[in-house]
Design a protein around this motif. Structure first.
Motif, PDB file in Angstrom:
ATOM      1  N   TYR A  70      73.495 115.748  66.267  1.00  0.00           N
ATOM      2  CA  TYR A  70      72.957 114.996  67.270  1.00  0.00           C
ATOM      3  C   TYR A  70      73.855 114.561  68.049  1.00  0.00           C
ATOM      4  O   TYR A  70      73.550 114.343  69.399  1.00  0.00           O
ATOM      5  CB  TYR A  70      71.900 114.048  66.597  1.00  0.00           C
ATOM      6  CG  TYR A  70      71.195 112.961  67.402  1.00  0.00           C
ATOM      7  CD1 TYR A  70      70.132 113.787  67.996  1.00  0.00           C
ATOM      8  CD2 TYR A  70      71.468 111.728  67.701  1.00  0.00           C
ATOM      9  CE1 TYR A  70      69.042 112.972  68.659  1.00  0.00           C
ATOM     10  CE2 TYR A  70      70.498 111.048  68.582  1.00  0.00           C
ATOM     11  CZ  TYR A  70      69.629 111.554  69.339  1.00  0.00           C
ATOM     12  OH  TYR A  70      68.888 110.698  69.915  1.00  0.00           O
ATOM     13  N   GLY A  71      74.982 113.810  67.954  1.00  0.00           N
ATOM     14  CA  GLY A  71      75.934 113.292  68.691  1.00  0.00           C
ATOM     15  C   GLY A  71      76.719 114.004  69.577  1.00  0.00           C
ATOM     16  O   GLY A  71      77.075 113.776  70.681  1.00  0.00           O
ATOM     17  N   ALA A  78      79.153 109.504  70.836  1.00  0.00           N
ATOM     18  CA  ALA A  78      79.354 109.115  69.689  1.00  0.00           C
ATOM     19  C   ALA A  78      78.668 107.730  68.937  1.00  0.00           C
ATOM     20  O   ALA A  78      78.160 107.792  67.843  1.00  0.00           O
ATOM     21  CB  ALA A  78      80.918 108.687  69.250  1.00  0.00           C
ATOM     22  N   ASP A  79      78.179 106.907  69.950  1.00  0.00           N
ATOM     23  CA  ASP A  79      77.019 105.651  69.463  1.00  0.00           C
ATOM     24  C   ASP A  79      75.992 106.127  69.110  1.00  0.00           C
ATOM     25  O   ASP A  79      75.320 105.622  68.164  1.00  0.00           O
ATOM     26  CB  ASP A  79      77.150 104.662  70.555  1.00  0.00           C
ATOM     27  CG  ASP A  79      78.460 103.875  70.630  1.00  0.00           C
ATOM     28  OD1 ASP A  79      79.241 103.783  69.902  1.00  0.00           O
ATOM     29  OD2 ASP A  79      78.619 103.480  71.852  1.00  0.00           O
ATOM     30  N   ASP A  80      75.255 107.014  69.919  1.00  0.00           N
ATOM     31  CA  ASP A  80      73.982 107.764  69.473  1.00  0.00           C
ATOM     32  C   ASP A  80      73.993 108.517  68.024  1.00  0.00           C
ATOM     33  O   ASP A  80      73.249 108.180  67.227  1.00  0.00           O
ATOM     34  CB  ASP A  80      73.668 108.640  70.450  1.00  0.00           C
ATOM     35  CG  ASP A  80      73.294 108.183  71.691  1.00  0.00           C
ATOM     36  OD1 ASP A  80      72.875 106.959  71.796  1.00  0.00           O
ATOM     37  OD2 ASP A  80      73.393 108.903  72.584  1.00  0.00           O
ATOM     38  N   ALA A  81      75.413 109.006  67.681  1.00  0.00           N
ATOM     39  CA  ALA A  81      75.567 109.535  66.394  1.00  0.00           C
ATOM     40  C   ALA A  81      75.741 108.435  65.262  1.00  0.00           C
ATOM     41  O   ALA A  81      74.735 108.772  64.218  1.00  0.00           O
ATOM     42  CB  ALA A  81      76.676 110.390  66.422  1.00  0.00           C
ATOM     43  N   ARG A  82      76.276 107.566  65.585  1.00  0.00           N
ATOM     44  CA  ARG A  82      76.456 106.391  64.711  1.00  0.00           C
ATOM     45  C   ARG A  82      74.952 105.883  64.456  1.00  0.00           C
ATOM     46  O   ARG A  82      74.286 105.612  63.235  1.00  0.00           O
ATOM     47  CB  ARG A  82      77.065 105.352  65.091  1.00  0.00           C
ATOM     48  CG  ARG A  82      77.215 104.228  64.157  1.00  0.00           C
ATOM     49  CD  ARG A  82      78.226 103.013  64.617  1.00  0.00           C
ATOM     50  NE  ARG A  82      79.593 103.308  64.695  1.00  0.00           N
ATOM     51  CZ  ARG A  82      80.417 103.575  65.539  1.00  0.00           C
ATOM     52  NH1 ARG A  82      80.012 103.505  66.732  1.00  0.00           N
ATOM     53  NH2 ARG A  82      81.491 104.006  65.517  1.00  0.00           N
ATOM     54  N   ARG A  84      72.147 107.336  64.671  1.00  0.00           N
ATOM     55  CA  ARG A  84      71.191 108.291  64.106  1.00  0.00           C
ATOM     56  C   ARG A  84      71.559 108.365  62.641  1.00  0.00           C
ATOM     57  O   ARG A  84      70.768 108.421  61.706  1.00  0.00           O
ATOM     58  CB  ARG A  84      71.466 109.536  64.659  1.00  0.00           C
ATOM     59  CG  ARG A  84      70.677 110.681  64.222  1.00  0.00           C
ATOM     60  CD  ARG A  84      69.429 110.744  64.459  1.00  0.00           C
ATOM     61  NE  ARG A  84      68.727 111.934  64.115  1.00  0.00           N
ATOM     62  CZ  ARG A  84      67.472 112.346  64.596  1.00  0.00           C
ATOM     63  NH1 ARG A  84      67.010 111.477  65.620  1.00  0.00           N
ATOM     64  NH2 ARG A  84      67.179 113.490  64.310  1.00  0.00           N
ATOM     65  N   ALA A  85      72.903 108.293  62.217  1.00  0.00           N
ATOM     66  CA  ALA A  85      73.342 108.196  60.713  1.00  0.00           C
ATOM     67  C   ALA A  85      72.618 106.963  59.903  1.00  0.00           C
ATOM     68  O   ALA A  85      72.139 107.324  58.899  1.00  0.00           O
ATOM     69  CB  ALA A  85      74.764 108.416  60.654  1.00  0.00           C
TER      70      ALA A  85
END
Length: 144
Positions: A70-71, A78-82, A84-85
């Motif tokens: 996703y990120g 990278a903030d979107d990936a964090r 999302r996790a």
């Protein structure tokens, strides 16, 4: 005496009296049932706990790889990936289950790779266990 005649008349075997020197085994079946029942219960609970450990491990691994993919999309960071996790693990295992989510961008063979690492407790009794004992990572190639 009449009862023993009825038993013999019905064709049922008559119980033998215990001989001298031989112990009676009248309550042995109850003890066997309790011991075997306890053993089966412990094995069943251990299998349930193993299934829970595998579920948590697979959920955290899937959340890390899904968040990395996703990120790595063109319009994500990278903030979107964090985020999302954290969202995926919170939805599957409950809020505040994970301790740490780290996201890093690395370069390997000329490609930018996003790595998402999630630290979570390994469930030993229910969902409780030692902190930071389960670390799963997901990787994805950044497409921009």
């Amino acid at each position: 005496m009449r009862a023993s005649l009825r038993v013999q008349a019905a064709g049922l075997p008559q119980p033998r009296p215990a001989r001298r020197g031989q112990p009676r085994e009248g309550g042995a079946a109850v003890v066997d049932f309790v011991l075997v029942g306890a053993l089966v219960t412990v094995i069943f609970v251990a299998l349930l706990q193993l299934a829970l450990v595998l579920h948590v491990r697979n959920t955290v691994a899937d959340a890390a790889s899904s968040a990395a993919r996703y990120g790595a999309l063109g319009d994500r960071s990278a903030d979107d990936a964090r985020d999302r996790a954290i969202f995926l693990v919170d939805a599957a295992l409950g809020p505040d289950y994970i301790q740490d989510v780290s996201v890093s961008v690395q370069t390997q063979d000329g490609l930018d790779i996003l790595e998402v690492s999630i630290n979570a407790p390994m469930p030993l009794i229910g969902l409780f266990g030692p902190a930071r004992s389960l670390e799963m990572s997901g990787h994805a190639v950044i497409t921009r």
